[in-house]
Design a protein around this motif. Sequence first.
Motif, short mmCIF file in Angstrom:
data_model
loop_
_atom_site.label_atom_id
_atom_site.label_comp_id
_atom_site.label_asym_id
_atom_site.label_seq_id
_atom_site.Cartn_x
_atom_site.Cartn_y
_atom_site.Cartn_z
N MET A 1 0.86 -1.37 0.08
CA MET A 1 0.11 -0.10 0.05
C MET A 1 0.90 1.14 -0.02
O MET A 1 1.84 1.35 0.76
CB MET A 1 -1.02 0.02 1.28
CG MET A 1 -1.98 1.09 1.20
SD MET A 1 -3.15 0.63 2.62
CE MET A 1 -4.06 2.47 2.53
N LYS A 2 0.61 2.19 -0.85
CA LYS A 2 1.27 3.48 -1.06
C LYS A 2 1.18 4.36 -0.03
O LYS A 2 -0.10 4.45 0.41
CB LYS A 2 1.09 4.03 -2.30
CG LYS A 2 1.97 3.41 -3.35
CD LYS A 2 1.60 4.47 -4.76
CE LYS A 2 2.45 3.93 -5.70
NZ LYS A 2 2.12 5.03 -7.17
N THR A 3 2.07 5.14 0.56
CA THR A 3 1.77 6.24 1.31
C THR A 3 1.88 7.64 0.67
O THR A 3 3.02 7.64 -0.19
CB THR A 3 2.81 6.17 2.49
OG1 THR A 3 4.09 6.23 2.14
CG2 THR A 3 2.44 4.92 3.39
N PHE A 4 1.04 8.56 0.98
CA PHE A 4 0.90 9.98 0.35
C PHE A 4 1.26 10.97 1.41
O PHE A 4 1.18 10.58 2.43
CB PHE A 4 -0.24 10.15 -0.51
CG PHE A 4 -0.64 9.08 -1.50
CD1 PHE A 4 0.02 9.40 -2.75
CD2 PHE A 4 -1.17 7.97 -1.46
CE1 PHE A 4 -0.42 8.53 -3.89
CE2 PHE A 4 -1.58 7.00 -2.20
CZ PHE A 4 -0.99 7.35 -3.58
N ASN A 5 1.88 11.89 1.02
CA ASN A 5 2.35 13.17 1.75
C ASN A 5 1.46 14.30 1.46
O ASN A 5 1.71 14.82 0.46
CB ASN A 5 3.74 13.39 1.62
CG ASN A 5 4.35 14.11 2.74
OD1 ASN A 5 3.54 14.47 3.52
ND2 ASN A 5 5.39 14.75 2.60
N PRO A 7 -0.83 11.89 4.27
CA PRO A 7 -1.67 10.61 3.87
C PRO A 7 -3.21 11.03 3.58
O PRO A 7 -3.79 11.92 3.91
CB PRO A 7 -1.68 9.99 5.31
CG PRO A 7 -0.57 10.39 6.04
CD PRO A 7 -0.48 11.78 5.73
N SER A 10 -5.68 11.32 6.20
CA SER A 10 -5.64 12.78 6.98
C SER A 10 -6.19 13.89 6.27
O SER A 10 -6.21 14.90 7.03
CB SER A 10 -4.37 12.85 7.73
OG SER A 10 -3.51 13.22 6.56
N ARG A 11 -6.60 13.81 5.15
CA ARG A 11 -7.00 14.78 4.33
C ARG A 11 -8.53 15.09 4.47
O ARG A 11 -9.34 14.18 4.92
CB ARG A 11 -6.83 14.61 2.91
CG ARG A 11 -5.51 14.59 2.54
CD ARG A 11 -5.16 14.31 1.04
NE ARG A 11 -3.74 13.89 0.64
CZ ARG A 11 -3.11 14.29 -0.29
NH1 ARG A 11 -3.83 15.22 -1.24
NH2 ARG A 11 -1.93 14.04 -0.49
N GLU A 29 -4.07 4.24 -6.89
CA GLU A 29 -4.03 3.85 -5.37
C GLU A 29 -4.47 4.97 -4.41
O GLU A 29 -5.33 4.79 -3.64
CB GLU A 29 -2.50 3.58 -4.92
CG GLU A 29 -2.39 3.21 -3.55
CD GLU A 29 -2.95 1.79 -3.27
OE1 GLU A 29 -3.43 1.56 -1.89
OE2 GLU A 29 -3.05 1.05 -3.83
N ALA A 30 -4.22 6.25 -4.96
CA ALA A 30 -4.78 7.49 -4.30
C ALA A 30 -6.45 7.32 -4.25
O ALA A 30 -7.10 7.79 -3.50
CB ALA A 30 -4.15 8.82 -4.78
N GLN A 33 -7.91 4.74 -2.18
CA GLN A 33 -7.78 5.23 -0.63
C GLN A 33 -8.82 6.35 -0.56
O GLN A 33 -9.28 6.25 0.64
CB GLN A 33 -6.40 5.65 -0.38
CG GLN A 33 -5.57 4.52 -0.22
CD GLN A 33 -4.03 4.96 0.07
OE1 GLN A 33 -3.92 6.03 0.94
NE2 GLN A 33 -2.85 4.16 -0.03
N GLU A 37 -11.92 6.13 1.96
CA GLU A 37 -12.19 7.30 3.25
C GLU A 37 -13.36 7.87 3.13
O GLU A 37 -14.04 8.06 4.08
CB GLU A 37 -11.11 8.14 3.19
CG GLU A 37 -9.68 7.65 3.40
CD GLU A 37 -9.69 7.10 4.99
OE1 GLU A 37 -10.20 7.98 5.86
OE2 GLU A 37 -9.18 6.12 5.24
#
Length: 129
Positions: A1-5, A7, A10-11, A29-30, A33, A37
């Motif tokens: 699973m990719k992580t975004f900055n 995350p 948390s948006r 992937e984004a 996710q 969410e």
Amino acid sequence: MKTFNPPIASRSSEDLLKIVCHPNEWDDEALTQAAHELKATGIEYHERLSRQNYLRQPREKLENLRKSSESYSFLYFIFNPIGSLVEIIASYDLKEDGYFRKARQRRIIIILLLLLGFSIYLYHFFSNL
């Protein structure tokens, strides 16, 4: 699973809706996710997504119409001869990008440049005889 900055989890809901409504600008992937969410928070985004697509279609048609009728200006060749020559030689995918008029003008300009070069060559060849 990719992580975004930052995350995806948390948006804000508005940011998540922007991600889902603009799928061409985001990684798969984004999108997954963000949809997860939004579903977890109970926000329905399908109606907004269909409205966004409905509004995007006329904008895309206008953009395609603008691209298809855009052309080279004669003044562009006068004031920027080297840049325009490089653009004419290097821009081979104008038709694929939707610039049909520019692609046709490019083809004509290349033929004219080849004829000019060939006629200069013939002139020098026959003037030396």
